[in-house]
Write a protein that holds these residues in place. Structure first.
Motif, PDB file in Angstrom:
ATOM      1  N   ARG A 180     -46.715  -1.881 -34.937  1.00  0.00           N
ATOM      2  CA  ARG A 180     -47.955  -2.621 -34.730  1.00  0.00           C
ATOM      3  C   ARG A 180     -49.161  -1.681 -34.644  1.00  0.00           C
ATOM      4  O   ARG A 180     -50.301  -2.118 -34.673  1.00  0.00           O
ATOM      5  CB  ARG A 180     -47.855  -3.482 -33.465  1.00  0.00           C
ATOM      6  CG  ARG A 180     -47.641  -2.712 -32.178  1.00  0.00           C
ATOM      7  CD  ARG A 180     -47.268  -3.684 -31.051  1.00  0.00           C
ATOM      8  NE  ARG A 180     -46.979  -2.990 -29.804  1.00  0.00           N
ATOM      9  CZ  ARG A 180     -47.877  -2.758 -28.851  1.00  0.00           C
ATOM     10  NH1 ARG A 180     -49.122  -3.156 -29.020  1.00  0.00           N
ATOM     11  NH2 ARG A 180     -47.545  -2.130 -27.749  1.00  0.00           N
ATOM     12  N   GLU A 223     -37.824 -10.708 -28.365  1.00  0.00           N
ATOM     13  CA  GLU A 223     -38.730 -10.268 -29.426  1.00  0.00           C
ATOM     14  C   GLU A 223     -38.675 -11.204 -30.638  1.00  0.00           C
ATOM     15  O   GLU A 223     -37.608 -11.373 -31.230  1.00  0.00           O
ATOM     16  CB  GLU A 223     -38.405  -8.835 -29.869  1.00  0.00           C
ATOM     17  CG  GLU A 223     -39.507  -8.193 -30.677  1.00  0.00           C
ATOM     18  CD  GLU A 223     -39.096  -6.821 -31.211  1.00  0.00           C
ATOM     19  OE1 GLU A 223     -39.929  -5.911 -31.177  1.00  0.00           O
ATOM     20  OE2 GLU A 223     -37.936  -6.677 -31.641  1.00  0.00           O
ATOM     21  N   PRO A 224     -39.772 -11.834 -30.988  1.00  0.00           N
ATOM     22  CA  PRO A 224     -41.126 -11.607 -30.475  1.00  0.00           C
ATOM     23  C   PRO A 224     -41.418 -12.299 -29.153  1.00  0.00           C
ATOM     24  O   PRO A 224     -42.446 -12.023 -28.551  1.00  0.00           O
ATOM     25  CB  PRO A 224     -42.012 -12.181 -31.578  1.00  0.00           C
ATOM     26  CG  PRO A 224     -41.197 -13.282 -32.154  1.00  0.00           C
ATOM     27  CD  PRO A 224     -39.779 -12.794 -32.112  1.00  0.00           C
TER      28      PRO A 224
END
Length: 423
Positions: free
Chosen positions: A58, A218-219
């Motif tokens: 990210r 996750e997420p």
């Protein structure tokens, strides 16, 4: 880029004498060597269409140059991997990252390159351009039936693409879940997901399989609708005989006994697919075997035993690499992962299962441990090299890749700034 057979023969030439000497020495130690070489020679692993470009985090993404910017180029890259390893003749396609504009042309190109299509992969974990309803709060589990219907329709469309390409299975992975207590009703989310999956399942051709993937976090970090193998198993059993659980090595909490899960699922004939990667902390998507090679070996011990002792008629799992890295050349990373998988497989095939069973029945813990560790500590590089050689592959795929200067050839063909579709 296409690698020609004469190039591989030339690269193998200088390695042949030493290789044959090692093979002769190994044959004196292992009476079942030919059987192991034959098994590895016939083993193939699907390459996912999203793994051929730069991965990332990210925080950022760092390109390599020469990345495949079209599905056609991705097929060409997989053919390069397959030419060197002779173990990667299947493509696992992700929709909508890699929608074929012309399925007949794509299928023709794949066939020309010696490839075929393995499991199709749907995506309801992202919103796409011009999408009417958002998956922000879930897809197949969503409280709004319009969202669920949209997600179901997408999965049906993925099946239709797969039918046109010659695939025989669909993998469903859901990001559905919650970040906060009270955000969703667990039971309602499960029932919505099951109802949605039943609609998708009804669209499957009779000769297809549906693989249900799971992940503990996750997420979403408070709950995931399909958080573990037990939930996946329940859903698959409710759907019918064409539905199975899919195990991804990265989709477990730290120190989970994955080999035990594999054994249990195979006992019930419910292990349908297997995604290979490795991790240190979570779903790190690292090269296979780079962190936990002994665990991978123990998993293959259960896979080998399960395939040879199979009263539940568990199908041979659909094998796929599911790794993504932002530092290595993606093609080298995939070649290394293939070698790690086949290393674990070959070592598991070396285990004397009869002697292991005798030690287990006598509760001889020390002997059982020694049998496993003797197999694990055996160098099987020569076995893998011989398997590749018999299939006209490279004795040393990474060295061959670098000798052929593949990455720079791809940069010349595609440019330094080309970006892979998908991730």
């Amino acid at each position: 880029m296409q690698i020609h057979q004469e190039e591989i023969v030339a690269l193998n030439k200088d390695l042949l004498v030493e290789h044959k000497e090692k093979l002769t020495q190994l044959s004196r130690k292992h009476s079942n060597l030919e059987d192991i070489i034959d098994t590895i020679s016939n083993y193939n692993i699907a390459i996912p269409s999203w793994a051929l470009g730069a991965g990332g985090t990210r925080f950022g993404k760092f390109g390599f140059g020469g990345e495949p910017s079209t599905l056609e180029q991705k097929l060409e890259d997989i053919s390069v991997i397959n030419a060197l390893t002779k173990s990667a003749n299947a493509v696992s396609l992700h929709i909508p990252w890699d929608i074929p504009k012309n399925t007949n042309a794509i299928k023709e190109k794949a066939t020309h390159l010696g490839l075929h299509f393995d499991a199709m992969n749907s995506n309801t974990f992202q919103d796409q351009d011009n999408q009417e309803y958002s998956y922000k709060f879930g897809s197949l589990c969503h409280t709004d039936k319009n969202v669920r219907d949209q997600a179901v329709a997408h999965n049906k469309a993925v099946i239709d693409y797969g039918i046109a390409l010659g695939s025989k299975s669909l993998t469903v992975w859901l990001a559905d879940g919650s970040n906060f207590p009270g955000q969703l009703n667990f039971r309602r989310a499960f029932e919505n997901t099951l109802a949605s999956l039943k609609e998708i399942y009804a669209h499957l051709p009779a000769d297809w399989k549906l693989f249900i993937e799971y992940k503990p976090y996750e997420p979403n970090f408070y709950s995931m609708v399909i958080q573990d193998w037990g939930t996946s198993h329940m859903l698959a059993k409710d759907l019918g005989e064409q539905a199975y659980t899919l195990v991804d090595l990265g989709h477990h909490l730290p120190n989970t006994n994955i080999e035990h899960i594999v054994a249990t699922l195979m006992t019930r004939g419910m292990l349908g697919g297997f995604h290979f990667n490795d991790s240190k902390y979570g779903d790190d998507d690292l090269s296979v075997g780079v962190m936990k090679p002994y665990q991978l070996f123990l998993i293959f011990n259960e896979l080998v035993f399960g395939m040879e002792n199979n009263p539940a008629n568990n199908p041979i799992p659909a094998w796929m690499i599911d790794a993504s890295h932002n530092l290595k050349d993606p093609l080298e990373d995939l070649i290394q992962s293939i070698e790690a998988i086949e290393t674990a497989y070959a070592k598991a095939l070396l285990i004397d299962q009869k002697a292991l069973e005798e030690a287990q029945l006598k509760n001889d813990v020390v002997t059982a441990q020694r049998i496993l560790q003797d197999a694990f500590n055996t160098d099987v590089k020569t076995i893998l090299a011989e398997a590749r050689l018999r299939n006209d592959g490279a004795i040393d795929p990474i060295s061959a890749y670098r000798s052929l200067d593949v990455r720079n050839v791809l940069i010349k063909e595609r440019g330094m700034n080309s970006k892979a579709t998908g991730l």
